[in-house]
Motif scaffolding. Structure first.
Motif, PDB file in Angstrom:
ATOM      1  N   THR A  78       1.105 -13.953  14.042  1.00  0.00           N
ATOM      2  CA  THR A  78       1.806 -13.199  14.501  1.00  0.00           C
ATOM      3  C   THR A  78       2.906 -12.189  13.700  1.00  0.00           C
ATOM      4  N   GLY A  79       2.465 -11.095  13.924  1.00  0.00           N
ATOM      5  CA  GLY A  79       3.682  -9.990  13.149  1.00  0.00           C
ATOM      6  C   GLY A  79       3.486  -9.787  11.606  1.00  0.00           C
ATOM      7  N   LEU A  80       2.334 -10.423  10.944  1.00  0.00           N
ATOM      8  CA  LEU A  80       2.168 -10.680   9.685  1.00  0.00           C
ATOM      9  C   LEU A  80       1.192  -9.652   9.278  1.00  0.00           C
ATOM     10  N   ILE A  81       1.465  -9.000   8.070  1.00  0.00           N
ATOM     11  CA  ILE A  81       0.725  -7.996   7.561  1.00  0.00           C
ATOM     12  C   ILE A  81       0.750  -7.992   5.903  1.00  0.00           C
ATOM     13  N   ILE A  82      -0.353  -7.949   5.387  1.00  0.00           N
ATOM     14  CA  ILE A  82      -0.202  -7.958   4.076  1.00  0.00           C
ATOM     15  C   ILE A  82      -1.245  -6.732   3.248  1.00  0.00           C
ATOM     16  N   ALA A  83      -0.471  -6.061   2.468  1.00  0.00           N
ATOM     17  CA  ALA A  83      -1.027  -4.560   1.857  1.00  0.00           C
ATOM     18  C   ALA A  83      -0.879  -4.501   0.357  1.00  0.00           C
ATOM     19  N   HIS A  84      -1.665  -3.827  -0.145  1.00  0.00           N
ATOM     20  CA  HIS A  84      -1.145  -3.091  -1.362  1.00  0.00           C
ATOM     21  C   HIS A  84      -0.598  -1.609  -0.925  1.00  0.00           C
ATOM     22  N   GLY A  85       0.356  -1.398  -1.948  1.00  0.00           N
ATOM     23  CA  GLY A  85       1.164  -0.128  -1.689  1.00  0.00           C
ATOM     24  C   GLY A  85       2.100   0.259  -3.102  1.00  0.00           C
ATOM     25  N   SER A  86       2.543   1.431  -2.841  1.00  0.00           N
ATOM     26  CA  SER A  86       3.394   1.711  -3.628  1.00  0.00           C
ATOM     27  C   SER A  86       4.571   2.667  -2.915  1.00  0.00           C
ATOM     28  N   VAL A  87       5.719   2.661  -3.481  1.00  0.00           N
ATOM     29  CA  VAL A  87       6.914   3.374  -3.115  1.00  0.00           C
ATOM     30  C   VAL A  87       7.366   4.545  -3.710  1.00  0.00           C
ATOM     31  N   GLY A  88       7.729   5.435  -2.892  1.00  0.00           N
ATOM     32  CA  GLY A  88       8.124   6.898  -3.496  1.00  0.00           C
ATOM     33  C   GLY A  88       7.662   8.093  -2.396  1.00  0.00           C
ATOM     34  N   ASP A  89       7.526   9.065  -2.954  1.00  0.00           N
ATOM     35  CA  ASP A  89       7.471  10.163  -2.236  1.00  0.00           C
ATOM     36  C   ASP A  89       6.009  10.262  -1.488  1.00  0.00           C
ATOM     37  N   SER A  90       4.745   9.646  -2.078  1.00  0.00           N
ATOM     38  CA  SER A  90       3.457   9.733  -1.714  1.00  0.00           C
ATOM     39  C   SER A  90       2.762   8.555  -2.501  1.00  0.00           C
ATOM     40  N   ILE A  91       1.685   8.393  -1.984  1.00  0.00           N
ATOM     41  CA  ILE A  91       0.658   7.671  -2.631  1.00  0.00           C
ATOM     42  C   ILE A  91       0.584   8.014  -4.238  1.00  0.00           C
ATOM     43  N   SER A  92       0.619   7.180  -5.188  1.00  0.00           N
ATOM     44  CA  SER A  92       0.468   7.736  -6.478  1.00  0.00           C
ATOM     45  C   SER A  92      -0.587   6.741  -7.101  1.00  0.00           C
ATOM     46  N   ALA A  93      -0.830   7.379  -8.356  1.00  0.00           N
ATOM     47  CA  ALA A  93      -1.829   6.814  -9.313  1.00  0.00           C
ATOM     48  C   ALA A  93      -1.209   5.444  -9.904  1.00  0.00           C
ATOM     49  N   THR A  94       0.139   5.091  -9.641  1.00  0.00           N
ATOM     50  CA  THR A  94       0.526   3.726 -10.165  1.00  0.00           C
ATOM     51  C   THR A  94      -0.296   2.553  -9.455  1.00  0.00           C
ATOM     52  N   ARG A  95       0.177   1.487 -10.868  1.00  0.00           N
ATOM     53  CA  ARG A  95      -0.695   0.359 -10.083  1.00  0.00           C
ATOM     54  C   ARG A  95      -0.138  -0.318  -8.971  1.00  0.00           C
ATOM     55  N   PRO A  96      -0.797  -0.492  -7.880  1.00  0.00           N
ATOM     56  CA  PRO A  96      -0.235  -1.093  -6.824  1.00  0.00           C
ATOM     57  C   PRO A  96       0.339  -2.275  -6.558  1.00  0.00           C
ATOM     58  N   ASP A  97       1.261  -2.675  -5.768  1.00  0.00           N
ATOM     59  CA  ASP A  97       1.725  -4.052  -5.785  1.00  0.00           C
ATOM     60  C   ASP A  97       1.314  -4.397  -4.296  1.00  0.00           C
ATOM     61  N   VAL A  98       1.697  -5.625  -4.021  1.00  0.00           N
ATOM     62  CA  VAL A  98       1.239  -6.243  -2.693  1.00  0.00           C
ATOM     63  C   VAL A  98       2.859  -6.452  -1.873  1.00  0.00           C
ATOM     64  N   TYR A  99       2.792  -5.945  -0.862  1.00  0.00           N
ATOM     65  CA  TYR A  99       3.890  -5.784   0.142  1.00  0.00           C
ATOM     66  C   TYR A  99       3.311  -6.752   1.460  1.00  0.00           C
ATOM     67  N   VAL A 100       4.431  -7.266   2.018  1.00  0.00           N
ATOM     68  CA  VAL A 100       4.192  -8.118   3.295  1.00  0.00           C
ATOM     69  C   VAL A 100       5.246  -7.532   4.293  1.00  0.00           C
ATOM     70  N   SER A 101       4.758  -7.628   5.407  1.00  0.00           N
ATOM     71  CA  SER A 101       5.604  -7.512   7.008  1.00  0.00           C
ATOM     72  C   SER A 101       5.372  -8.839   7.684  1.00  0.00           C
ATOM     73  N   GLY A 102       6.851  -9.143   8.277  1.00  0.00           N
ATOM     74  CA  GLY A 102       6.527 -10.295   9.011  1.00  0.00           C
ATOM     75  C   GLY A 102       6.953  -9.997  10.452  1.00  0.00           C
ATOM     76  N   ASP A 103       7.206  -8.723  10.837  1.00  0.00           N
ATOM     77  CA  ASP A 103       7.528  -8.210  12.157  1.00  0.00           C
ATOM     78  C   ASP A 103       6.418  -7.029  12.406  1.00  0.00           C
ATOM     79  N   GLY A 104       5.557  -6.984  12.138  1.00  0.00           N
ATOM     80  CA  GLY A 104       4.335  -6.021  12.490  1.00  0.00           C
ATOM     81  C   GLY A 104       4.698  -4.547  11.986  1.00  0.00           C
ATOM     82  N   GLY A 105       5.462  -4.714  11.050  1.00  0.00           N
ATOM     83  CA  GLY A 105       5.336  -3.368  10.209  1.00  0.00           C
ATOM     84  C   GLY A 105       6.887  -2.421  10.370  1.00  0.00           C
ATOM     85  N   TYR A 106       7.662  -3.062  10.922  1.00  0.00           N
ATOM     86  CA  TYR A 106       8.909  -2.388  11.192  1.00  0.00           C
ATOM     87  C   TYR A 106       9.687  -2.399   9.909  1.00  0.00           C
ATOM     88  N   THR A 107       9.790  -3.682   9.160  1.00  0.00           N
ATOM     89  CA  THR A 107      10.395  -3.837   7.742  1.00  0.00           C
ATOM     90  C   THR A 107       9.393  -4.294   7.077  1.00  0.00           C
TER      91      THR A 107
END
Length: 821
Positions: free
Chosen positions: A468-497
């Motif tokens: 319940t509520g768990l999401i795991i994804a590759h992503g990057s932080v900034g103005d938009s998706i960039s060509a930088t190497r992606p990191d792994v991010y996780v959300s435990g509340d369905g994507g709110y945080t």
């Protein structure tokens, strides 16, 4: 050939040899876009010498966070080592391994080792090998003799039954130039024994099981014949010729499209016939003609048709298995555009409509519960040149969807909806991640199918209904998706945080219904020998070295459904003869997390709750609240295979958020108000439903399909079926006519024909007059605005026809094969 657990004596020192790039491909049983619960996984490696090993060339990202990692205690390390099982597949020269889980909780895995050869040739230089495990991959046994050491197809060699039965089918690679038919091997006992069946045809694609009853099988032959079996492949009968595609409908209903006899390229010209059989091919009903393609999802049957020669394509939809069709109120599509059903169920459909031109984006529309009336949900939705979309249904929390948009200027940004497409928002920046310097719009952006990075297979965000509520994804932080190497991010509340959890790309899997997450670093240029696991939803990770002899990673695999405590890591390293040897390492966490969770380990959690919200409506989505019993993050215990998601539901009062903007209205930015669209004030929408006009009068709001709110806001909306008849909308007005006609009917037809000829003469005279101005009045059509119905004067050049300067995203310009993704 030997198949033994590896020891120091069986492994040579690694030399700088080139074995190629590994690729992990998910082969899904059901081709529904954005869904994944694959029972079959394929790991591949390229032939030796074909690729040069290339180094990771990540651009260093500017967003920073520190991942929480710690080594295991000596006691826990020894405990895991005692339950780590390594197998080397000595002498196996297969270029790919296909894994198939059979049954639920049986621990049975079939591994098919194959090499690539042309379908019309016989491969003599290699072999197909079949391995079987009964203990979740801790040990494998070569059972190739059960299939007479036959050579099995690589692309669709193995198929498992629907749900959790033990039926398995292997399709042999038989030269179709030398034999009358192909060969399959069928098993009723999870691959312990196989039965050889000689087919009266050569399969052109994988044999498809019925979605409920595995004894019903259907296949298309290389000469376009439709073949059915009602006894799990023992006997077959050809029921139709010239078949293009097929799909199961409700019950034993089977839909298929076919070419008229004596025609070629009927699909390209939109001349296919859509038929239905409900008695396994004994009788047929033609339900539509002159279609380009069709698809079936969520109980809705869609067809793409060209109503008149040279006119744009439109969508017709049926919710009663093809008995009646109605025209979907969507923008029409030219031959250079396409439709794609992104997701759907019995309540609502998400439809992507491609924008004109070589734009690689379009508009997402959401339907009413009939699949007919659509409202705009999201503009500039990214749908790239490989006919792939990042649209993802987050299955761990109701109503949540993720996707990417292409902004003006070429920036790709991620958006999320918590109410089934009613509103879309940018993802919040993770709490523990610093924004890059000079960032103006600092958000989290998810790397999916259109990731600008390479080195690992494109992966959509991972979520599971049991976690319940768990999401795991590759992503990057900034103005938009960039060509930088992606990191792994996780959300435990369905994507709110979100939380930055691992640096760099990883392959990961959810175990124990979310109580355990396992991740392995994904590298192109070096071997790996460790994994990371977390018992607190990715807040912190333990590191475990699972082998003293590193491998090049091919992929990770676990039993579908997240109930298991076992993870298998597949890769390769050099064998005694310096050839690449497949290696499987299975780690069993069952003996590490031994304590069963009790009531103190769980907490009640209100989904969709936001800080500062009104208490009466806090957590309300689609008309009701859901409170889940879920595991505390700091509880290191085992949910167990018998774990069931527990939740309580309570209704909410209706608000404007429970409604979509109806025809002729649009939702003003950052508000819940539906405002009238200029030029459409005080108008009613007339829809032709089964030959009668359906008049819809509204003040701008239409309840979201599936919304269960009670009381509260309730806008007036009147829908009447008038007595006035209209032209019955159908992909084929003649599809309902019987094949045999009486003499009286023939007389009527003759009279109607004469009247039609007179009408043609009059029409021809009008056409000649109209050519003097080269202008015509366009019939009402839905354009790419907020379902704006408009009539416009359009001047056309009668000498020229439609032209296309862009490459179709799917095949030739007239193709609409991607109607259903």
């Amino acid at each position: 050939m030997s198949l033994l657990p590896l020891s120091d004596s069986t492994v040579m020192n690694w030399r700088l040899l080139v074995f190629g790039v590994c690729l992990l491909v998910l082969v899904e049983d059901v081709a529904v876009h954005g869904k994944r619960n694959a029972k079959t996984v394929t790991f591949s490696r390229t032939p030796r010498g074909y690729w040069r090993r290339k180094r990771d060339t990540w651009t260093s990202g500017q967003a920073r966070f520190t991942a929480c990692k710690s080594p295991l205690s000596p006691k826990d390390r020894e405990l895991l080592l005692d339950h780590t099982h390594e197998t080397g597949f000595h002498g196996d020269n297969g270029s790919s391994f296909t894994l198939a889980w059979v049954g639920d909780g049986t621990g049975i895995i079939l591994v098919l080792s194959t090499v690539s050869v042309p379908s019309d040739s016989f491969h003599e230089g290699g072999s197909t090998r079949l391995y079987r495990s009964e203990d979740y991959g801790k040990s494998f046994h070569d059972t190739s003799n059960a299939i007479n050491n036959a050579f099995i197809k690589k692309d669709f060699g193995i198929s498992t039954g629907p749900g959790n039965p033990q039926q398995v089918i292997l399709t042999a690679n038989v030269p179709f130039t030398e034999t009358r038919g192909g060969v399959i091997f069928t098993s009723m006992d999870a691959g312990r024994k196989f039965r050889s069946v000689q087919l009266p045809f050569h399969p052109a694609q994988a044999i498809q099981f019925h979605y409920q009853d595995p004894k019903y099988l259907v296949a298309i032959s290389i000469d376009d014949g439709l073949w059915l079996s009602q006894d799990f492949g023992n006997t077959w009968s050809e029921v139709h010729e010239g078949v293009q595609t097929f799909t199961w409908g409700s019950g034993i209903t089977l839909f298929f499209s076919s070419s008229p006899k004596g025609t070629v390229e009927a699909a390209r010209r939109g001349e296919l016939i859509l038929r239905r059989t409900q008695d396994f091919g004994q009788t047929f009903t033609t339900i539509a003609k002159n279609i380009f393609s069709f698809g079936y999802i969520g109980g809705f049957l869609f067809t793409s048709v060209m109503e008149k020669l040279g006119s744009p394509r439109v969508i017709y939809v049926s919710s009663d298995q093809g008995d009646h069709f109605n025209k979907a109120q969507l923008p029409s599509a030219t031959t250079e555009q396409f439709y794609s059903v992104l997701d759907g169920d019995e309540d609502m459909i998400f439809m992507h409509v491609d924008n004109p031109g070589d734009t690689y984006f379009g508009t997402i529309y959401t339907s009413d519960d009939r699949g007919i009336l659509y409202s705009k949900s999201l503009e500039r939705h990214l749908f790239g040149g490989e006919a792939k979309s990042d649209f993802t249904n987050v299955t761990s929390l109701r109503g949540v969807y993720l996707t990417n948009i292409l902004e003006e200027g070429g920036l790709i940004r991620s958006v999320i909806s918590f109410d089934r497409g009613g509103q879309w928002k940018f993802l919040k920046k993770p709490e523990n991640v610093e924004c890059p310097e000079n960032s103006k719009k600092c958000n989290l952006h998810i790397h999916g199918e259109h990731s600008p990075f390479s080195g690992i297979p494109p992966m959509l965000p991972l979520s599971e209904p049991t976690a319940t509520g768990l999401i795991i994804a590759h992503g990057s932080v900034g103005d938009s998706i960039s060509a930088t190497r992606p990191d792994v991010y996780v959300s435990g509340d369905g994507g709110y945080t979100w939380w930055g959890t691992l640096r760099g790309p990883h392959l990961y899997s959810i175990l124990d219904s979310g109580g355990l997450i396992v991740a392995v670093e994904a590298h192109q240029d070096r071997q790996i020998n460790s994994l990371k696991f977390s018992t607190d939803e990715g807040q912190c990770w333990n590191i475990f070295n699972f082998t003293d002899h590193p491998i090049f990673l091919a992929g990770v695999a676990s039993e579908p459904g997240t109930k298991t405590m076992n993870i298998s890591i597949f890769g390769y390293r050099p064998d005694d003869d310096d050839q690449p040897m497949w290696v499987a390492v299975t780690v069993d966490f069952d003996h590490l997390l031994t304590r069963e969770c009790d009531e103190q380990d769980y907490v009640m959690w209100l989904a969709h709750s936001e800080y500062g919200s009104d208490s009466e409506t806090d957590g309300c989505v689609l008309g009701y609240k859901e409170t889940f019993r879920r595991l505390r993050k700091l509880s290191a215990c085992r949910n167990g295979r018998g774990y069931v998601v527990s939740k309580q539901q309570s209704p909410c009062p209706c608000t404007k958020e429970d409604y979509m903007c109806d025809y002729g209205f649009y939702r003003h930015e950052d508000t819940s108000e539906c405002l009238p669209q200029p030029g459409l004030l005080n108008q009613t929408l007339e829809i032709c439903l089964n030959g009668n006009l359906d008049d819809i009068q509204t003040i701008g709001y239409r309840k979201i399909p599936g919304d269960k709110c009670e009381g509260g806001f309730s806008p007036p909306r009147k829908e009447d079926i008038t007595k006035k008849h209209c032209e019955k909308l159908s992909p084929s007005s003649s599809s309902s006519l019987p094949v045999e006609r009486s003499k009286g009917m023939l007389a009527v037809i003759v009279v109607c024909t004469c009247i039609g000829l007179i009408g043609l003469v009059i029409a021809a005279a009008l056409i000649i007059m109209s050519r003097k101005t080269n202008c015509r009045r366009r019939s009402p059509a839905y354009r790419f605005t907020v379902l704006q119905l408009q009539e416009e004067e359009v001047c056309v050049n009668s000498e020229s026809g439609p032209s296309s300067k862009r490459r179709s995203l799917e095949g030739p310009d007239d193709s609409d094969d991607d109607l259903i993704e």
